[in-house]
Write a protein that holds these residues in place. Structure first.
Motif, short mmCIF file in Angstrom:
data_model
loop_
_atom_site.label_atom_id
_atom_site.label_comp_id
_atom_site.label_asym_id
_atom_site.label_seq_id
_atom_site.Cartn_x
_atom_site.Cartn_y
_atom_site.Cartn_z
N ARG A 20 144.35 60.59 4.10
CA ARG A 20 144.39 60.58 2.62
C ARG A 20 145.82 60.68 2.13
O ARG A 20 146.23 59.98 1.21
CB ARG A 20 143.57 61.76 2.07
N ALA A 21 146.58 61.56 2.75
CA ALA A 21 147.98 61.74 2.33
C ALA A 21 148.77 60.45 2.50
O ALA A 21 149.53 60.05 1.61
CB ALA A 21 148.61 62.86 3.15
N ILE A 22 148.55 59.79 3.63
CA ILE A 22 149.27 58.53 3.89
C ILE A 22 148.88 57.47 2.85
O ILE A 22 149.72 56.76 2.31
CB ILE A 22 148.99 58.02 5.31
N GLN A 23 147.57 57.40 2.59
CA GLN A 23 147.11 56.37 1.66
C GLN A 23 147.60 56.62 0.23
O GLN A 23 147.91 55.68 -0.49
CB GLN A 23 145.59 56.26 1.69
N SER A 24 147.68 57.87 -0.14
CA SER A 24 148.14 58.13 -1.51
C SER A 24 149.64 57.87 -1.63
O SER A 24 150.14 57.54 -2.69
CB SER A 24 147.78 59.55 -1.95
N LYS A 25 150.32 57.98 -0.52
CA LYS A 25 151.76 57.74 -0.54
C LYS A 25 152.09 56.25 -0.41
O LYS A 25 152.92 55.71 -1.13
CB LYS A 25 152.41 58.50 0.62
N SER A 26 151.42 55.56 0.54
CA SER A 26 151.84 54.18 0.79
C SER A 26 150.72 53.16 0.62
O SER A 26 150.79 52.06 1.15
CB SER A 26 152.47 54.06 2.18
N GLY A 27 149.70 53.53 -0.12
CA GLY A 27 148.66 52.55 -0.45
C GLY A 27 147.55 52.51 0.59
O GLY A 27 147.68 53.06 1.67
N PRO A 28 146.45 51.82 0.23
CA PRO A 28 145.27 51.84 1.08
C PRO A 28 145.44 51.05 2.38
O PRO A 28 146.16 50.06 2.42
CB PRO A 28 144.19 51.19 0.21
N PHE A 29 144.78 51.53 3.42
CA PHE A 29 144.69 50.80 4.68
C PHE A 29 143.30 50.21 4.83
O PHE A 29 142.36 50.66 4.17
CB PHE A 29 145.00 51.75 5.85
N ASP A 30 143.18 49.20 5.66
CA ASP A 30 141.89 48.51 5.81
C ASP A 30 140.96 49.21 6.78
O ASP A 30 139.75 49.14 6.64
CB ASP A 30 142.12 47.06 6.26
N MET A 31 141.51 49.84 7.80
CA MET A 31 140.65 50.49 8.78
C MET A 31 141.41 51.50 9.61
O MET A 31 142.64 51.47 9.67
CB MET A 31 140.00 49.45 9.70
N LEU A 32 140.64 52.38 10.23
CA LEU A 32 141.19 53.39 11.14
C LEU A 32 140.49 53.23 12.49
O LEU A 32 139.25 53.21 12.55
CB LEU A 32 140.92 54.80 10.58
N LEU A 33 141.27 53.05 13.55
CA LEU A 33 140.72 52.85 14.89
C LEU A 33 141.02 54.08 15.73
O LEU A 33 142.17 54.49 15.83
CB LEU A 33 141.36 51.62 15.55
N CYS A 34 139.98 54.68 16.33
CA CYS A 34 140.19 55.91 17.10
C CYS A 34 139.92 55.67 18.58
O CYS A 34 138.85 55.18 18.95
CB CYS A 34 139.27 57.01 16.60
N VAL A 35 140.90 56.03 19.45
CA VAL A 35 140.71 55.93 20.90
C VAL A 35 140.74 57.35 21.48
O VAL A 35 141.22 58.28 20.85
CB VAL A 35 141.80 55.05 21.56
N GLY A 36 140.22 57.50 22.69
CA GLY A 36 140.19 58.82 23.32
C GLY A 36 138.95 59.59 22.88
O GLY A 36 137.94 59.00 22.48
N ASN A 37 139.05 60.93 22.94
CA ASN A 37 137.91 61.78 22.60
C ASN A 37 137.79 61.92 21.10
O ASN A 37 138.61 62.57 20.46
CB ASN A 37 138.09 63.18 23.20
N PHE A 38 136.74 61.36 20.51
CA PHE A 38 136.55 61.52 19.07
C PHE A 38 135.96 62.89 18.78
O PHE A 38 136.34 63.56 17.83
CB PHE A 38 135.65 60.40 18.53
N PHE A 39 135.02 63.30 19.62
CA PHE A 39 134.38 64.60 19.40
C PHE A 39 134.97 65.65 20.33
O PHE A 39 135.25 65.37 21.50
CB PHE A 39 132.88 64.50 19.64
N GLY A 40 135.11 66.85 19.83
CA GLY A 40 135.52 67.98 20.67
C GLY A 40 134.30 68.85 20.90
O GLY A 40 133.21 68.57 20.40
N SER A 41 134.49 69.94 21.62
CA SER A 41 133.33 70.77 21.94
C SER A 41 132.95 71.70 20.79
O SER A 41 131.86 72.24 20.74
CB SER A 41 133.62 71.58 23.20
N THR A 42 133.82 71.88 19.82
CA THR A 42 133.54 72.87 18.77
C THR A 42 133.35 72.22 17.39
O THR A 42 133.65 72.82 16.37
CB THR A 42 134.70 73.87 18.67
#
Ligand SMILES: [Zn+2]
Length: 561
Positions: A26-48
């Motif tokens: 959110r902080a990045i988008q409010s500063k430099s405008g909207p992005f089209d997508m966010l891609l996540c690699v690695g562990n998305f979920f943690g144990s907690t």
């Protein structure tokens, strides 16, 4: 054809820290405008993350941007991903699936592979196997005109990604990561490849997907590994970039090579794998009698006592190919002119050139019978490099720079010709220009090899070539394309091709090199251009070799071994 670029964010292991991640987005988008997508690699979920995740599932909280994630990397988080073929996990959060290609309406193509590498078939739910990778490759490579994908998402790093590259810091890329992912990346040629799981940020220099001078240029690939969200050491976990889908790009623009582009890290390892396979078949070589003989002549000891020497002899690791007939350059062969030998290492030796351009015109030769540098094993290459730097130092101490060339044309045994040129005669640039000018005159295509390339990447085993190397490391390369000029079919009347016509870049290539160096532009000794007119008496040759040995001694690492 100009298409508006897409603005994309890529993220490393989220480990369930959704508030931290989306707060940052959110902080990045409010500063430099909207992005089209966010891609996540690695562990998305943690144990907690149970309670926090529940709020996204009920819709109480919402991701601020279309978010695409990879599947589980361990048994504990498998249950978060109900459908292996991909599904919406919460509003704006999509699980891409086990493996496949996601292409949005924009035309951007994103290949993905979930999980970690498994040696077993079938792989557990949080892993992929060789079969998964093979199927993903087949489905993509069989599409017509496949050039590559825009983005590849994997959780593990590809093995060996650091080869030819800038350092990956504390990560040893030879040990870490998945070989199957390397194989996948080598085939899919992603323009961007993201991975995580190592708690490290690493942006590799871009690498090329074609072999220089052998294949038409293709786009480069960039590998970027990201750290975990909210890590305390402030390592980068979010990467922002903009990209025009390759399908919409101007082809010339697409294949532009940035200045710092390196060799492909995965091709080398394939080549080495083949080489080491070949060596496993070769037999071990035992004692090498010629060391003893030569040491006597040389008057310099490695361990001068012949009997004891057995233990301290350098180990000849593997047996090189055997010559089919007599060879002038195999050190063990009776034909070799031993009085010209000036230094003997473990895998290579130095000898004065017979009929050299100058009294200190010297050859670097492998002790065993290798045809060209392309065929050398890594330990031989290493020693060639050592000899090069010793000679560079040696000649520099005498106010000279060397020019090295190899003519791999109808030669049975590799010879690297090293010719010193006084520093005050001309600059390295002058020498280079003389070669280029001479090549143009003779219609020889002489190409400069890019800085990060090695001759073995450009030349092919068994294919003739010649190349010139300056002691600055600059290299010029010419691939010899057969004994007759390419255009001969069109321009030469029928009976003539049977005559031994002199041809550009063919048999003359070595002589042409000599001619360039003998010319007024470089050494100004045109009368020595033809080696047959330079042959000296054996006694004179032996005296020259003695003088060279004496002078070279302080630089000769082989004597200190
Ligand atoms: Zn030989």
């Amino acid at each position: 054809m100009a298409a508006a670029p897409l603005r994309v964010l890529a993220c490393g292991d989220v480990e369930g820290r959704l508030e931290a991640l989306f707060g940052r987005v959110r902080a990045i988008q409010s500063k430099s405008g909207p992005f089209d997508m966010l891609l996540c690699v690695g562990n998305f979920f943690g144990s907690t993350s149970e309670a926090e995740w529940a709020e996204y599932c009920t819709g109480a909280k919402k991701a601020p941007i279309p978010t695409y994630v990879l599947g589980a990397n361990d048994q504990e988080t498998v249950s978060y991903f109900p459908d292996v073929s991909g599904c919406e996990l919460a509003e704006n959060i999509t699980y891409l699936g086990r493996r496949g290609l996601y292409s949005g309406t924009s035309g951007l193509q994103i290949a993905y592979l979930s999980g970690t590498e498994s040696q077993h078939e079938p792989a557990p739910a949080y892993s992929f196997s060789a079969k998964d990778v093979a199927e993903l490759k087949t489905s993509l490579l069989s599409t017509p005109n496949f050039k590559g994908v825009d983005i590849l998402l994997t959780s593990p790093w590809p093995r060996d990604v650091g080869t030819f590259a800038n350092s990956a810091g504390e990560i040893d890329t030879k040990k870490c990561g998945s070989k199957l992912v390397s194989d996948l990346a080598a085939s899919l040629k992603p323009r961007y490849h993201f991975a995580a799981l190592e708690k490290a940020y690493y942006e590799r220099l871009p690498y090329r997907n074609h072999t220089v001078l052998q294949e038409t240029p293709q786009h480069v690939s960039r590998f970027i590994a990201l750290a975990e969200v909210g890590n305390t050491s402030k390592k980068k976990y979010l990467y922002a970039f903009s990209i025009v889908p390759m399908s919409l790009m101007d082809p010339a623009e697409l294949v532009k090579q940035p200045q710092d582009t390196t060799e492909n890290p995965y091709r080398k390892s394939q080549k080495e794998a083949q080489k080491s396979k070949a060596f496993l078949c070769a037999e071990e070589e035992s004692a090498c009698q010629f060391f003893f003989d030569l040491n006597k002549h040389q008057g310099k000891k490695r361990h001068s006592d012949g009997k004891e020497g057995g233990n301290s002899q350098p180990k000849q690791a593997k047996k090189p190919p055997q010559p089919s007939g007599p060879c002038w350059f195999c050190l063990a062969s009776p034909e070799v002119e031993k009085h010209l030998v000036v230094s003997i290492g473990t895998h290579c030796y130095l000898a004065l050139a017979k009929g050299g351009l100058l009294p200190d015109h010297v050859l670097i030769l492998p002790i065993g019978h290798y045809q060209s540098v392309v065929d050398l094993s890594s330990e031989v290459v290493e020693e060639v490099t050592k000899y090069k730097s010793a000679l560079k130092e040696f000649f520099r101490s005498k106010g000279k720079r060397y020019v090295l060339f190899e003519r791999n044309y109808k030669s049975q045994h590799l010879q690297l010709q090293v010719i010193p040129v006084p520093l005050d005669r001309c600059t390295a640039e002058d020498i280079k220009e003389s070669f280029i000018a001479q090549a143009q005159e003779q219609k020889i295509e002489l190409l400069e090899i890019p800085e990060h390339s090695d001759i073995t990447q450009v030349a092919r085993s068994g294919k003739p070539y010649f190349y010139v190397e300056l002691d600055t490391g600059e290299k010029l390369f010419h691939r010899i394309r057969g004994p007759f000029p390419l255009h001969f079919g069109r321009s030469v009347p029928a009976p003539l091709p049977l005559l031994p016509v002199p041809v550009s870049g063919g048999a003359d290539a070595g002589c042409a090199c000599r001619a360039v160096l003998a010319s007024d532009a470089v050494l100004a000794i045109p009368h020595r251009a033809d080696w047959r007119r330079c042959e000296a008496e054996r006694a004179e040759e032996a005296a020259q070799a003695r003088a060279f040995r004496r002078d070279f001694q302080p630089f000769d690492f082989a004597l200190r071994a």
